[in-house]
Scaffold this motif. Structure first.
Motif, PDB file in Angstrom:
ATOM      1  N   SER A  65      -9.638  37.640 -90.057  1.00  0.00           N
ATOM      2  CA  SER A  65      -9.343  36.910 -88.827  1.00  0.00           C
ATOM      3  C   SER A  65      -9.863  37.689 -87.633  1.00  0.00           C
ATOM      4  O   SER A  65      -9.790  38.924 -87.608  1.00  0.00           O
ATOM      5  N   GLY A  66     -10.372  36.987 -86.665  1.00  0.00           N
ATOM      6  CA  GLY A  66     -10.869  37.641 -85.460  1.00  0.00           C
ATOM      7  C   GLY A  66     -11.788  36.724 -84.688  1.00  0.00           C
ATOM      8  O   GLY A  66     -11.928  35.541 -85.008  1.00  0.00           O
ATOM      9  N   GLU A 118      -9.973  39.693 -78.669  1.00  0.00           N
ATOM     10  CA  GLU A 118     -11.227  40.390 -78.376  1.00  0.00           C
ATOM     11  C   GLU A 118     -10.922  41.608 -77.507  1.00  0.00           C
ATOM     12  O   GLU A 118     -10.820  41.514 -76.291  1.00  0.00           O
ATOM     13  N   ASP A 119     -10.763  42.751 -78.166  1.00  0.00           N
ATOM     14  CA  ASP A 119     -10.362  43.973 -77.464  1.00  0.00           C
ATOM     15  C   ASP A 119     -11.459  45.032 -77.472  1.00  0.00           C
ATOM     16  O   ASP A 119     -11.237  46.183 -77.128  1.00  0.00           O
ATOM     17  N   ARG A 120     -12.660  44.653 -77.881  1.00  0.00           N
ATOM     18  CA  ARG A 120     -13.803  45.569 -77.938  1.00  0.00           C
ATOM     19  C   ARG A 120     -15.010  44.890 -77.301  1.00  0.00           C
ATOM     20  O   ARG A 120     -15.123  43.669 -77.292  1.00  0.00           O
ATOM     21  N   SER A 140     -10.953  43.767 -85.619  1.00  0.00           N
ATOM     22  CA  SER A 140     -11.132  43.407 -87.026  1.00  0.00           C
ATOM     23  C   SER A 140     -12.587  43.067 -87.346  1.00  0.00           C
ATOM     24  O   SER A 140     -13.077  43.378 -88.429  1.00  0.00           O
ATOM     25  N   ILE A 141     -13.299  42.474 -86.418  1.00  0.00           N
ATOM     26  CA  ILE A 141     -14.717  42.160 -86.618  1.00  0.00           C
ATOM     27  C   ILE A 141     -15.530  43.449 -86.559  1.00  0.00           C
ATOM     28  O   ILE A 141     -16.428  43.678 -87.371  1.00  0.00           O
ATOM     29  N   CYS A 142     -15.208  44.317 -85.608  1.00  0.00           N
ATOM     30  CA  CYS A 142     -15.913  45.597 -85.478  1.00  0.00           C
ATOM     31  C   CYS A 142     -15.712  46.483 -86.701  1.00  0.00           C
ATOM     32  O   CYS A 142     -16.589  47.279 -87.044  1.00  0.00           O
ATOM     33  N   ASP A 143     -14.581  46.359 -87.374  1.00  0.00           N
ATOM     34  CA  ASP A 143     -14.273  47.181 -88.538  1.00  0.00           C
ATOM     35  C   ASP A 143     -14.983  46.728 -89.813  1.00  0.00           C
ATOM     36  O   ASP A 143     -14.972  47.438 -90.812  1.00  0.00           O
ATOM     37  N   LEU A 144     -15.612  45.550 -89.782  1.00  0.00           N
ATOM     38  CA  LEU A 144     -16.317  45.057 -90.966  1.00  0.00           C
ATOM     39  C   LEU A 144     -17.535  45.927 -91.254  1.00  0.00           C
ATOM     40  O   LEU A 144     -18.226  46.373 -90.342  1.00  0.00           O
ATOM     41  N   ALA A 145     -17.804  46.151 -92.522  1.00  0.00           N
ATOM     42  CA  ALA A 145     -18.977  46.931 -92.914  1.00  0.00           C
ATOM     43  C   ALA A 145     -20.256  46.155 -92.615  1.00  0.00           C
ATOM     44  O   ALA A 145     -21.295  46.738 -92.329  1.00  0.00           O
ATOM     45  N   VAL A 153     -24.678  46.869 -85.497  1.00  0.00           N
ATOM     46  CA  VAL A 153     -23.507  46.484 -84.709  1.00  0.00           C
ATOM     47  C   VAL A 153     -22.785  47.739 -84.239  1.00  0.00           C
ATOM     48  O   VAL A 153     -22.468  48.618 -85.035  1.00  0.00           O
ATOM     49  N   SER A 154     -22.558  47.834 -82.937  1.00  0.00           N
ATOM     50  CA  SER A 154     -21.767  48.944 -82.403  1.00  0.00           C
ATOM     51  C   SER A 154     -20.743  48.381 -81.432  1.00  0.00           C
ATOM     52  O   SER A 154     -21.042  47.488 -80.636  1.00  0.00           O
ATOM     53  N   CYS A 155     -19.537  48.889 -81.534  1.00  0.00           N
ATOM     54  CA  CYS A 155     -18.436  48.431 -80.693  1.00  0.00           C
ATOM     55  C   CYS A 155     -17.900  49.601 -79.882  1.00  0.00           C
ATOM     56  O   CYS A 155     -17.999  50.759 -80.303  1.00  0.00           O
ATOM     57  N   CYS A 156     -17.320  49.282 -78.741  1.00  0.00           N
ATOM     58  CA  CYS A 156     -16.725  50.308 -77.893  1.00  0.00           C
ATOM     59  C   CYS A 156     -15.495  49.722 -77.200  1.00  0.00           C
ATOM     60  O   CYS A 156     -15.324  48.513 -77.139  1.00  0.00           O
ATOM     61  N   GLU A 157     -14.646  50.616 -76.714  1.00  0.00           N
ATOM     62  CA  GLU A 157     -13.447  50.196 -76.001  1.00  0.00           C
ATOM     63  C   GLU A 157     -13.638  50.463 -74.517  1.00  0.00           C
ATOM     64  O   GLU A 157     -14.308  51.406 -74.132  1.00  0.00           O
ATOM     65  N   GLY A 158     -13.034  49.652 -73.696  1.00  0.00           N
ATOM     66  CA  GLY A 158     -13.138  49.826 -72.246  1.00  0.00           C
ATOM     67  C   GLY A 158     -13.976  48.718 -71.636  1.00  0.00           C
ATOM     68  O   GLY A 158     -14.944  48.247 -72.231  1.00  0.00           O
ATOM     69  N   ASN A 159     -13.614  48.309 -70.449  1.00  0.00           N
ATOM     70  CA  ASN A 159     -14.347  47.255 -69.762  1.00  0.00           C
ATOM     71  C   ASN A 159     -15.804  47.645 -69.546  1.00  0.00           C
ATOM     72  O   ASN A 159     -16.105  48.762 -69.126  1.00  0.00           O
TER      73      ASN A 159
END
Length: 185
Positions: A65-66, A118-120, A140-145, A153-159
């Motif tokens: 889910s995500g 959507e927190d990333r 959860s989407i960012c954690d997918l292999a 795919v690269s994800c980050c936190e923060g506005n």
């Protein structure tokens, strides 16, 4: 006296709603062996002033889910694991205050309002075509292999953390590094 009880139940097959498109007509399907979840996805694409909404429901062997929002397209996935639990469409999340950069074909400096889980912020390359996309994503989407349709795919936190550094920032960092090297050696 010894009593033997045989379990004749060979296992329960999951049943899920199945449809594609508007999902006005949903049918119930018995899932094949190996499917342990039902899924419901909603994808909204925007080309110019035209919005297109496509829903998909069915059985899944693996489901997370995500939500992934790249500005021109947003997909929300909802997963569950009981019979016919995917009757409802994937939710249309409300804005959550987070902001990330997105691309529109001309520029990747557009600001996108994230919603729901959507927190990333995300940056990726489209597998077919190779162009860069940016947007909002759930953890959860960012954690997918592997995210289908995307690579690198690269994800980050923060506005707005998925923005490219400007040349002046890179040049300033290089100058400071060189200055530190000469002063300390």
């Amino acid at each position: 006296m010894f009593v033997m009880i045989l379990n004749t139940n060979t296992g329960h097959s999951l049943s899920c709603y199945e449809c594609t498109g508007s999902c006005a007509n949903q049918t119930v399907k018995t899932c094949p062996s190996g499917s342990s979840q039902c899924l419901s996805t909603t994808t909204v694409t925007q080309v110019g002033d035209t919005n297109t909404k496509v829903k998909i429901k069915g059985c899944a062997s693996a489901c997370q889910s995500g939500s992934l929002n790249i500005g021109t397209a947003k997909t929300t996935v909802s997963c569950c694991n009981t019979d016919q639990c995917n009757l409802q469409d994937a939710p249309d999340p409300v804005p959550n205050g987070k902001k990330c950069y997105s691309c529109d074909g001309k520029s990747c400096s557009n600001t996108l309002n994230c919603s729901g889980t959507e927190d990333r912020c995300v940056k990726a390359t489209v597998t077919s075509g190779g162009h860069v996309v940016k947007g909002c994503a759930s953890k959860s989407i960012c954690d997918l292999a592997h995210v289908p349709g995307f690579k690198n795919v690269s994800c980050c936190e923060g506005n707005l953390c998925n923005g490219a550094q400007s040349v002046s920032q890179s040049f300033l960092f290089l100058c400071c590094s060189l200055l530190s090297y000469f002063l300390l050696h």
